[in-house]
Design an enzyme around this catalytic site. Structure first.
Site, PDB file in Angstrom:
ATOM      1  CG  HIS A  83      -2.116   1.047   0.659  1.00  0.00           C
ATOM      2  ND1 HIS A  83      -3.017   0.839  -0.366  1.00  0.00           N
ATOM      3  CD2 HIS A  83      -2.304   2.321   1.039  1.00  0.00           C
ATOM      4  CE1 HIS A  83      -3.723   1.935  -0.571  1.00  0.00           C
ATOM      5  NE2 HIS A  83      -3.310   2.857   0.267  1.00  0.00           N
ATOM      6  CE1 TYR A  92      -2.176   7.105  -0.973  1.00  0.00           C
ATOM      7  CE2 TYR A  92      -1.651   5.276   0.464  1.00  0.00           C
ATOM      8  CZ  TYR A  92      -2.584   6.087  -0.147  1.00  0.00           C
ATOM      9  OH  TYR A  92      -3.920   5.878   0.045  1.00  0.00           O
ATOM     10  CG  HIS A 132      -9.009   1.478  -7.400  1.00  0.00           C
ATOM     11  ND1 HIS A 132      -9.211   2.763  -6.947  1.00  0.00           N
ATOM     12  CD2 HIS A 132      -7.935   0.998  -6.693  1.00  0.00           C
ATOM     13  CE1 HIS A 132      -8.306   3.050  -6.009  1.00  0.00           C
ATOM     14  NE2 HIS A 132      -7.517   2.011  -5.849  1.00  0.00           N
ATOM     15  CG  PHE A 133      -4.859  -1.130 -10.395  1.00  0.00           C
ATOM     16  CD1 PHE A 133      -4.220  -1.216 -11.611  1.00  0.00           C
ATOM     17  CD2 PHE A 133      -5.257  -2.303  -9.764  1.00  0.00           C
ATOM     18  CE1 PHE A 133      -4.000  -2.438 -12.209  1.00  0.00           C
ATOM     19  CE2 PHE A 133      -5.046  -3.534 -10.355  1.00  0.00           C
ATOM     20  CZ  PHE A 133      -4.414  -3.601 -11.587  1.00  0.00           C
ATOM     21  CG  HIS A 134      -5.753   0.353 -15.579  1.00  0.00           C
ATOM     22  ND1 HIS A 134      -5.910  -0.841 -14.944  1.00  0.00           N
ATOM     23  CD2 HIS A 134      -4.753   0.171 -16.488  1.00  0.00           C
ATOM     24  CE1 HIS A 134      -5.055  -1.727 -15.446  1.00  0.00           C
ATOM     25  NE2 HIS A 134      -4.350  -1.137 -16.384  1.00  0.00           N
ATOM     26  NE  ARG A 185      -6.770  -8.049  -9.621  1.00  0.00           N
ATOM     27  CZ  ARG A 185      -5.919  -7.460  -8.770  1.00  0.00           C
ATOM     28  NH1 ARG A 185      -6.254  -7.341  -7.477  1.00  0.00           N
ATOM     29  NH2 ARG A 185      -4.772  -6.995  -9.166  1.00  0.00           N
ATOM     30  NE  ARG A 186      -3.346 -10.144 -10.216  1.00  0.00           N
ATOM     31  CZ  ARG A 186      -2.560 -10.036  -9.162  1.00  0.00           C
ATOM     32  NH1 ARG A 186      -2.702 -10.841  -8.148  1.00  0.00           N
ATOM     33  NH2 ARG A 186      -1.610  -9.119  -9.131  1.00  0.00           N
TER      34      ARG A 186
HETATM   35 FE1  HAS Z   1      -5.982   1.774  -4.250  1.00  0.00          FE
HETATM   36  C1  HAS Z   1      -6.257  -1.653  -4.602  1.00  0.00           C
HETATM   37  C2  HAS Z   1      -8.006   1.703  -1.519  1.00  0.00           C
HETATM   38  C3  HAS Z   1      -5.519   5.170  -3.785  1.00  0.00           C
HETATM   39  C4  HAS Z   1      -3.415   1.729  -6.556  1.00  0.00           C
HETATM   40  N1  HAS Z   1      -5.042   0.313  -5.380  1.00  0.00           N
HETATM   41  C5  HAS Z   1      -5.328  -1.021  -5.387  1.00  0.00           C
HETATM   42  C6  HAS Z   1      -4.462  -1.680  -6.316  1.00  0.00           C
HETATM   43  C7  HAS Z   1      -3.622  -0.724  -6.846  1.00  0.00           C
HETATM   44  C8  HAS Z   1      -4.008   0.530  -6.251  1.00  0.00           C
HETATM   45  C9  HAS Z   1      -2.508  -0.944  -7.843  1.00  0.00           C
HETATM   46  O1  HAS Z   1      -9.074  -0.402   0.420  1.00  0.00           O
HETATM   47  C10 HAS Z   1      -4.490  -3.161  -6.684  1.00  0.00           C
HETATM   48  C11 HAS Z   1      -3.572  -4.001  -5.849  1.00  0.00           C
HETATM   49  C12 HAS Z   1      -3.645  -5.432  -6.304  1.00  0.00           C
HETATM   50  O2  HAS Z   1      -3.042  -5.768  -7.334  1.00  0.00           O
HETATM   51  O3  HAS Z   1      -4.344  -6.219  -5.663  1.00  0.00           O
HETATM   52  N2  HAS Z   1      -6.680   3.176  -2.931  1.00  0.00           N
HETATM   53  C13 HAS Z   1      -7.528   2.937  -1.918  1.00  0.00           C
HETATM   54  C14 HAS Z   1      -7.843   4.193  -1.239  1.00  0.00           C
HETATM   55  C15 HAS Z   1      -7.129   5.172  -1.898  1.00  0.00           C
HETATM   56  C16 HAS Z   1      -6.392   4.513  -2.942  1.00  0.00           C
HETATM   57  C17 HAS Z   1      -8.745   4.397  -0.086  1.00  0.00           C
HETATM   58  N3  HAS Z   1      -4.724   3.176  -5.032  1.00  0.00           N
HETATM   59  C18 HAS Z   1      -4.691   4.514  -4.688  1.00  0.00           C
HETATM   60  C19 HAS Z   1      -3.653   5.169  -5.411  1.00  0.00           C
HETATM   61  C20 HAS Z   1      -3.041   4.194  -6.194  1.00  0.00           C
HETATM   62  C21 HAS Z   1      -3.738   2.954  -5.936  1.00  0.00           C
HETATM   63  C22 HAS Z   1      -3.309   6.634  -5.279  1.00  0.00           C
HETATM   64  C23 HAS Z   1      -1.904   4.288  -7.130  1.00  0.00           C
HETATM   65  C24 HAS Z   1      -1.228   5.368  -7.386  1.00  0.00           C
HETATM   66  N4  HAS Z   1      -6.959   0.288  -3.269  1.00  0.00           N
HETATM   67  C25 HAS Z   1      -7.692   0.480  -2.138  1.00  0.00           C
HETATM   68  C26 HAS Z   1      -8.130  -0.842  -1.635  1.00  0.00           C
HETATM   69  C27 HAS Z   1      -7.623  -1.793  -2.518  1.00  0.00           C
HETATM   70  C28 HAS Z   1      -6.895  -1.049  -3.527  1.00  0.00           C
HETATM   71  C29 HAS Z   1      -8.921  -1.140  -0.456  1.00  0.00           C
HETATM   72  C30 HAS Z   1      -7.794  -3.320  -2.419  1.00  0.00           C
HETATM   73  C31 HAS Z   1      -8.931  -3.776  -3.268  1.00  0.00           C
HETATM   74  C32 HAS Z   1      -9.035  -5.286  -3.273  1.00  0.00           C
HETATM   75  O4  HAS Z   1     -10.054  -5.791  -2.779  1.00  0.00           O
HETATM   76  O5  HAS Z   1      -8.147  -5.974  -3.770  1.00  0.00           O
HETATM   77  C33 HAS Z   1      -7.105   6.649  -1.508  1.00  0.00           C
HETATM   78  O6  HAS Z   1      -5.779   7.072  -1.300  1.00  0.00           O
HETATM   79  C34 HAS Z   1      -7.771   7.518  -2.527  1.00  0.00           C
HETATM   80  C35 HAS Z   1      -7.909   8.957  -2.055  1.00  0.00           C
HETATM   81  C36 HAS Z   1      -8.166   9.861  -3.218  1.00  0.00           C
HETATM   82  C37 HAS Z   1      -9.086  10.825  -3.254  1.00  0.00           C
HETATM   83  C38 HAS Z   1      -9.241  11.648  -4.514  1.00  0.00           C
HETATM   84  C39 HAS Z   1      -8.721  13.081  -4.353  1.00  0.00           C
HETATM   85  C40 HAS Z   1      -8.757  13.790  -5.678  1.00  0.00           C
HETATM   86  C41 HAS Z   1      -7.796  14.613  -6.144  1.00  0.00           C
HETATM   87  C42 HAS Z   1      -7.974  15.225  -7.496  1.00  0.00           C
HETATM   88  C43 HAS Z   1      -8.423  16.666  -7.406  1.00  0.00           C
HETATM   89  C44 HAS Z   1      -8.940  17.096  -8.709  1.00  0.00           C
HETATM   90  C45 HAS Z   1      -9.001  18.356  -9.151  1.00  0.00           C
HETATM   91  C46 HAS Z   1      -9.568  18.541 -10.503  1.00  0.00           C
HETATM   92  C47 HAS Z   1      -8.519  19.482  -8.347  1.00  0.00           C
HETATM   93  C48 HAS Z   1      -9.959  11.127  -2.105  1.00  0.00           C
HETATM   94  C49 HAS Z   1      -6.593  14.982  -5.366  1.00  0.00           C
HETATM   95  C50 HAS Z   1      -9.420  19.903 -11.061  1.00  0.00           C
HETATM   96  C51 HAS Z   1     -10.077  19.920 -12.368  1.00  0.00           C
HETATM   97  C52 HAS Z   1     -10.527  21.002 -12.991  1.00  0.00           C
HETATM   98  C53 HAS Z   1     -11.417  20.902 -14.151  1.00  0.00           C
HETATM   99  C54 HAS Z   1     -10.244  22.353 -12.589  1.00  0.00           C
END
Ligand code: HAS
Length: 553
Positions: free
Chosen positions: A224, A228, A375-377, A438-439
């Site tokens: 995890h 980050y 999710h992760f793409h 998946r997979r």
């Molecule tokens: Fe995740 C599984 C939970 C973030 C990558 N995640 C994965 C896997 C990958 C991955 C690769 O709780 C698969 C692993 C595998 O092979 O089994 N993930 C989260 C949570 C977050 C999260 C709570 N993940 C990421 C990030 C990744 C990533 C970042 C890669 C870089 N994830 C999970 C969980 C799993 C999981 C479970 C396991 C699932 C399972 O069952 O296998 C949080 O950090 C997300 C917080 C993000 C936000 C969004 C904030 C938005 C922002 C954009 C602002 C936009 C603006 C637009 C300002 C709250 C900052 C402006 C636009 C204009 C037009 C002006």
């Protein structure tokens, strides 16, 4: 922010360029296998693929090259440039930089050999009892050790700056970069123990049996914060470069520092959210990790607010007046800005789907389904990858001295990738809600349900668009590096802040305190879990080669 006192040297440029070259070779092979995967899962072109295509070999190449190699080499290049520019001093040691690069590259070659010869079809998570050739584990170790050496180079650069500037706030660009590597050192301890003490001796035949549950737990201790390690450099670019590219300023520098520190503290004690469905770990600890996962999402919500305010400021600087008019005033025709802003939009959906994953009970609906790659793409596959592509449009010209070959192709890359991933991830996630696994090599399997079909096709269309965007990106980089005749006139974009660093509490600079807090949180979150795993789960698993149903005894 500090201005560059020492212009970048040719030696530094060469070092960083070579990191990018390896990253580009990795993603070229990685996206090729990505295309084959979406096509074969959707049951398309099977007659062409059948004679030679091995789904699990392709998936291992895809995951390892894109998620581990493309990211790590890009991160070292981007953050080295960020640190030396923000601190206005050369990198501590070029030899250390080349040593890190050399170790990482040899590691990639060793792991690549094992995957190419089909002796490591173990995917990027390499869970036992699937067993790989020792070269795979050795290669992974060298990749990590090399990144430690490159990280040490940045920390030594920072330490030298700190000695000469005792009373100054660390420029945000360097602050975020150093936080990234501190997080990386903490995270990689888990996988280093897993590989060196469990998997390598087992694969070498020194021990016959291993403990899959212990290995999985150590992997996800690392896995995890690994995400980050990918995200923080993206945040360095979003906070410190993108506001400048947009023609404005970062809204709040101290709030950005707080987000980096929160990510450092809370990114490790959450790994069990990948193991909600695993045996040998008590529900009480899974619930604790579920709550801390919501805590680690908070700094990203702070980031969303801070970035939106920064972009609104930039839009208004460019003449925007009404409530949404400022959005259209942003430089959507500039590839570096457009790519980064589209990455942010994709990350909104990536973040929402992450929070769905993190919810203990809801996770049981989506776990091991195609929802998770959806999710992760959106996260690593777009928020991170598209930002790296966007930053490359000024970084490659900056490092080579040659102007970007084509701005139009760069713009097409950004919009096409974004359109592609939105279609792809929607297909994967909707299919996942219908139970699509998946997979799994669905195209060649007899159990595909009719309700998955439209979503498999949707994912194939989106994935193909992403592949075309990737080819356009690589074409543009190759043409810039080899054929562009115009000299480049670019600088590293460094944004100033409306609420400056001086407003941040001094405590933010106390690295020892934050490291101690991180260590306490890790011990509290993991010591009882490891005790449970060791009590319940024995060292009894023989290795399996992915191609065979018989264990290796
Ligand atoms: Fe995740 C599984 C939970 C973030 C990558 N995640 C994965 C896997 C990958 C991955 C690769 O709780 C698969 C692993 C595998 O092979 O089994 N993930 C989260 C949570 C977050 C999260 C709570 N993940 C990421 C990030 C990744 C990533 C970042 C890669 C870089 N994830 C999970 C969980 C799993 C999981 C479970 C396991 C699932 C399972 O069952 O296998 C949080 O950090 C997300 C917080 C993000 C936000 C969004 C904030 C938005 C922002 C954009 C602002 C936009 C603006 C637009 C300002 C709250 C900052 C402006 C636009 C204009 C037009 C002006």
């Amino acid at each position: 922010m500090a201005a560059a006192a020492f212009p970048i040297t040719e030696g530094e440029k060469r070092l960083l360029r070579w990191h990018l070259y390896v990253a580009y070779i990795a993603i070229a092979v990685g996206i090729f296998f990505g295309l084959l995967q979406v096509l074969s899962r959707a049951g398309l072109f099977l007659d062409l693929l059948r004679p030679w295509y091995d789904y699990y070999q392709g998936l291992t190449f895809h995951g390892v090259l894109n998620a581990l190699v493309w990211t790590t080499f890009n991160i070292v290049a981007l953050l080295s440039l960020a640190v030396r520019t923000a601190l206005g001093r050369p990198l501590y040691s070029l030899s250390l930089g080349w040593t890190g690069f050399g170790l990482m590259t040899v590691g990639v070659a060793a792991a690549g050999y094992a995957i190419l010869t089909r002796q490591a079809n173990v995917l990027y998570t390499f869970y036992p009892p699937l067993m790989a050739h020792p070269a795979f584990y050795l290669g992974a170790t060298l990749l990590i050790v090399g990144s430690w050496v490159s990280g040490a180079n940045l920390i030594l650069t920072y330490a030298a700056w700190r000695r000469e500037n005792p009373g100054r706030r660390t420029p945000l660009m360097a602050f975020g970069s150093i936080t990234t590597f501190v997080l990386w050192y903490i995270a990689t301890l888990g996988v280093a123990i897993e590989v060196l003490f469990l998997l390598l001796p087992w694969s070498l035949g020194l021990v016959r049996q291993t403990n899959p549950m212990l290995a999985r737990t150590l992997f996800w201790y690392f896995g995890h914060p690994l995400v980050y390690f990918w995200l923080l450099p993206t945040y360095v670019a979003w906070y410190t470069m993108v506001p400048r590219l947009a023609g404005g300023k970062l809204y709040n520098d101290p709030m950005a520092r707080l987000a980096f520190l929160m990510l450092l503290l809370f990114s490790t004690p959450v790994g069990l959210h990948h193991q909600y469905a695993d045996p040998a770990i008590g529900q009480e600890w899974k619930l604790v990790h579920a709550f801390s996962t919501f805590l680690v999402a908070t700094p990203s919500l702070l980031t969303a607010f801070n970035l939106m305010a920064s972009l609104e400021h930039a839009g208004r600087q460019r003449g925007g007046r009404g409530r949404i008019d400022w959005i259209f005033r942003l430089p959507w025709g500039e590839p570096a800005f457009a790519g980064a802003a589209l990455s942010m939009i994709a990350f909104i959906f990536g973040g929402i789907s992450g929070i769905v994953n993190a919810s203990y009970n809801v996770n049981l609906v989506v776990h091991n389904t195609s929802w998770v790659p959806g999710h992760f793409h959106l996260t690593v596959g777009t928020a991170v990858t598209l930002t790296f592509m966007a930053m490359a449009t000024w970084m490659v010209p900056y490092l080579t001295g040659r102007a970007l070959w084509s701005r139009k192709v760069a713009l097409a890359t950004m919009y096409l990738w974004f359109a592609g991933v939105m279609i792809f991830s929607t297909g994967m996630m909707r299919g996942g809600l219908e139970g699509e696994p998946r997979r799994s090599n669905l195209g060649f399997s007899p159990y595909v349900l009719p309700e998955w079909r439209p979503f498999l096709i949707m994912a194939a269309v989106g994935g193909t668009l992403m592949f075309i965007a990737g080819v356009l990106f690589l074409l543009n980089m190759a043409m810039t590096i080899w054929f562009s005749k115009q000299p480049a006139q670019v600088e590293v974009p460094m944004a100033e802040a409306l609420h400056p660093a001086e407003d941040a509490p001094w405590a933010f600079e106390r690295w020892r305190v934050w490291l101690a807090v991180a260590a306490v949180l890790i011990v509290v979150a993991y010591a009882p879990v490891l005790r449970q795993v060791l009590q319940v789960s024995p060292f009894s698993a023989y290795g399996y080669l992915p191609s065979s149903a018989a264990p290796i005894r």
